[in-house]
Write a protein that holds these residues in place. Sequence first.
Motif, short mmCIF file in Angstrom:
data_model
loop_
_atom_site.label_atom_id
_atom_site.label_comp_id
_atom_site.label_asym_id
_atom_site.label_seq_id
_atom_site.Cartn_x
_atom_site.Cartn_y
_atom_site.Cartn_z
N ARG A 29 -37.95 49.12 -68.74
CA ARG A 29 -38.73 49.54 -67.57
C ARG A 29 -39.52 48.37 -67.00
N MET A 30 -40.13 47.58 -67.86
CA MET A 30 -40.90 46.42 -67.40
C MET A 30 -39.97 45.37 -66.77
N ALA A 31 -38.79 45.17 -67.38
CA ALA A 31 -37.82 44.24 -66.80
C ALA A 31 -37.38 44.73 -65.42
N GLY A 32 -37.19 46.03 -65.27
CA GLY A 32 -36.82 46.58 -63.98
C GLY A 32 -37.89 46.38 -62.93
N LEU A 33 -39.15 46.55 -63.33
CA LEU A 33 -40.25 46.29 -62.41
C LEU A 33 -40.30 44.83 -62.00
N TRP A 34 -40.10 43.95 -62.97
CA TRP A 34 -40.18 42.52 -62.70
C TRP A 34 -39.04 42.06 -61.80
N GLY A 85 -37.07 44.01 -59.94
CA GLY A 85 -36.98 44.79 -58.72
C GLY A 85 -38.08 44.55 -57.72
N ALA A 86 -39.06 43.75 -58.09
CA ALA A 86 -40.19 43.51 -57.20
C ALA A 86 -39.77 42.84 -55.89
N GLY A 87 -38.76 41.98 -55.93
CA GLY A 87 -38.36 41.27 -54.74
C GLY A 87 -37.16 41.86 -54.02
N VAL A 88 -36.68 43.02 -54.46
CA VAL A 88 -35.49 43.62 -53.85
C VAL A 88 -35.89 44.41 -52.61
N ASP A 89 -35.18 44.20 -51.54
CA ASP A 89 -35.42 44.93 -50.30
C ASP A 89 -34.93 46.37 -50.47
N GLU A 90 -35.74 47.35 -50.11
CA GLU A 90 -35.37 48.76 -50.28
C GLU A 90 -34.15 49.16 -49.47
N GLY A 91 -33.85 48.46 -48.43
CA GLY A 91 -32.70 48.77 -47.59
C GLY A 91 -31.44 48.01 -47.96
N SER A 92 -31.50 47.22 -49.04
CA SER A 92 -30.34 46.42 -49.41
C SER A 92 -29.18 47.31 -49.86
N GLU A 93 -27.97 46.79 -49.71
CA GLU A 93 -26.77 47.57 -50.05
C GLU A 93 -26.73 47.92 -51.53
N VAL A 94 -27.19 47.02 -52.38
CA VAL A 94 -27.18 47.28 -53.82
C VAL A 94 -28.10 48.45 -54.15
N LEU A 95 -29.28 48.46 -53.59
CA LEU A 95 -30.22 49.55 -53.88
C LEU A 95 -29.75 50.87 -53.28
N VAL A 96 -29.13 50.84 -52.13
CA VAL A 96 -28.57 52.06 -51.55
C VAL A 96 -27.46 52.59 -52.46
N TRP A 97 -26.64 51.71 -53.01
CA TRP A 97 -25.57 52.13 -53.94
C TRP A 97 -26.16 52.71 -55.21
N VAL A 98 -27.18 52.06 -55.77
CA VAL A 98 -27.82 52.56 -56.99
C VAL A 98 -28.42 53.94 -56.75
N ARG A 99 -29.06 54.13 -55.62
CA ARG A 99 -29.65 55.42 -55.29
C ARG A 99 -28.57 56.49 -55.15
N ALA A 100 -27.43 56.13 -54.56
CA ALA A 100 -26.32 57.08 -54.41
C ALA A 100 -25.73 57.46 -55.76
N VAL A 101 -25.59 56.49 -56.65
CA VAL A 101 -25.06 56.78 -57.99
C VAL A 101 -26.03 57.67 -58.76
N ALA A 102 -27.32 57.38 -58.68
CA ALA A 102 -28.31 58.21 -59.37
C ALA A 102 -28.31 59.64 -58.84
N THR A 103 -28.17 59.80 -57.55
CA THR A 103 -28.11 61.13 -56.95
C THR A 103 -26.86 61.88 -57.40
N ALA A 104 -25.73 61.18 -57.47
CA ALA A 104 -24.48 61.80 -57.91
C ALA A 104 -24.56 62.24 -59.37
N ILE A 105 -25.18 61.42 -60.22
CA ILE A 105 -25.34 61.79 -61.63
C ILE A 105 -26.23 63.01 -61.75
N LEU A 106 -27.33 63.04 -61.01
CA LEU A 106 -28.23 64.20 -61.04
C LEU A 106 -27.53 65.47 -60.56
N ALA A 107 -26.74 65.35 -59.51
CA ALA A 107 -25.99 66.51 -59.01
C ALA A 107 -24.99 66.99 -60.05
N GLY A 108 -24.35 66.07 -60.74
CA GLY A 108 -23.40 66.45 -61.80
C GLY A 108 -24.08 67.17 -62.95
#
Length: 114
Positions: A26-31, A33-56
């Motif tokens: 969790r701390m590594a993720g915070l460190w 992820g601090a500089g990642v743009d919320e609109g970046s393609e990687v973060l959009v993909w991660v959010r989509a995968v997390a949503t798909a897993i939750l739906a499953g």
Amino acid sequence: MSEFFGSPHALLVLVLAGFLPNEIWRMAGLWFGAGVDEGSEVLVWVRAVATAILAGVIAQILVQPPGALAGVPDGLRYGAVAAGFATFMLTRRSIFAGVVCGEVVLLTGKWWLG
């Protein structure tokens, strides 16, 4: 220790094997992820995968309910999910409101059915 907490060795194993490794990531993720743009393609993909897993997971719990949830009628389970989703959409995508509404519908329906 009291009966509620159990053996001190079991608590030590729980902290060392369960809590600390999770906190490191969790701390590594915070460190990282601090500089990642919320609109970046990687973060959009991660959010989509997390949503798909939750739906499953939700779909699996609905179709093949575990434990005590298996005693709840199918219609009540599906109705609780529908009510929770409707509340989620009506409250401008408040996850908290959707979850609370779904739980209230499920618990009230189970209580009413006896």
